[in-house]
Enzyme design. Structure first.
Site, PDB file in Angstrom:
ATOM      1  N   VAL A  95       0.869  -1.168   0.000  1.00  0.00           N
ATOM      2  CA  VAL A  95       0.000   0.000   0.000  1.00  0.00           C
ATOM      3  C   VAL A  95       0.908   1.221   0.000  1.00  0.00           C
ATOM      4  CG1 VAL A  95      -1.754   1.288   1.283  1.00  0.00           C
ATOM      5  CG2 VAL A  95      -1.851  -1.217   1.215  1.00  0.00           C
ATOM      6  N   TYR A 139       1.314  -7.286  10.951  1.00  0.00           N
ATOM      7  CA  TYR A 139       0.857  -8.667  10.802  1.00  0.00           C
ATOM      8  C   TYR A 139       0.550  -9.299  12.158  1.00  0.00           C
ATOM      9  CZ  TYR A 139       2.719  -8.220   6.049  1.00  0.00           C
ATOM     10  OH  TYR A 139       2.975  -7.812   4.765  1.00  0.00           O
TER      11      TYR A 139
END
Length: 162
Positions: A95, A139
């Site tokens: 991103v 994550y």
């Protein structure tokens, strides 16, 4: 859960996807490593003969006609002999920096997790560089855990040719 800014990539997205791959290479300190072309991506994502061998979802931002691709998740299927089922290997998640923290990265991963659940896949896996602390923290905030007992090996270049 469908996110309004996440959708499967189309052939028209290939210039943006390749641009994001180049940005990712710079971020991963390998700015000259990308050899892939739009034609390479077209051949695996949108083949004229047979089924795709890789898949891509994109994240868009903006309003109306000014919407543009600002993120992507490029992935392919794996198979586990232990589960007897397919899984997804996320090759690249990226991103653009100005859109990080907007929820688009999480939405891309959620989309892949939804695909796994809907199709009965048992795993969603990816790799992350050990020095990439921001991504590791992201994550782990989602509940992902490193698989430290496995080492990745690779044959490429001259070794692969031999």
């Amino acid at each position: 859960m469908n996110h309004p800014d996440i959708r499967p990539a189309t052939a028209g997205d290939l210039p943006a996807v390749l641009g994001l791959v180049h940005e990712l290479a710079v971020y991963e300190q390998e700015p000259d490593a990308v050899e892939a072309t739009e034609a390479d991506f077209a051949a695996v994502l949108f083949p004229t003969d047979g089924e795709p061998r890789a898949f891509c979802h994109v994240a868009e931002s903006g309003e109306g006609g000014s919407r543009r691709v600002v993120g992507m998740a490029l992935w392919f299927l794996t198979f586990s002999t232990w589960t007897g089922r397919h899984g997804i290997h996320l090759e690249d998640l990226y991103v653009e920096p100005e859109h990080r923290g907007s929820g688009l990265g999480k939405a891309l991963l959620t989309n892949l997790a939804d695909i796994c659940r809907a199709r009965g896949y048992r795993r969603l896996e990816w790799k992350v560089l050990r020095w990439n602390a921001p991504s590791i923290a992201f994550y782990e905030s989602l509940g992902a855990r490193p698989q430290v007992e496995w080492e990745t090996y690779r044959l490429d270049g001259a070794s692969l040719e031999q």
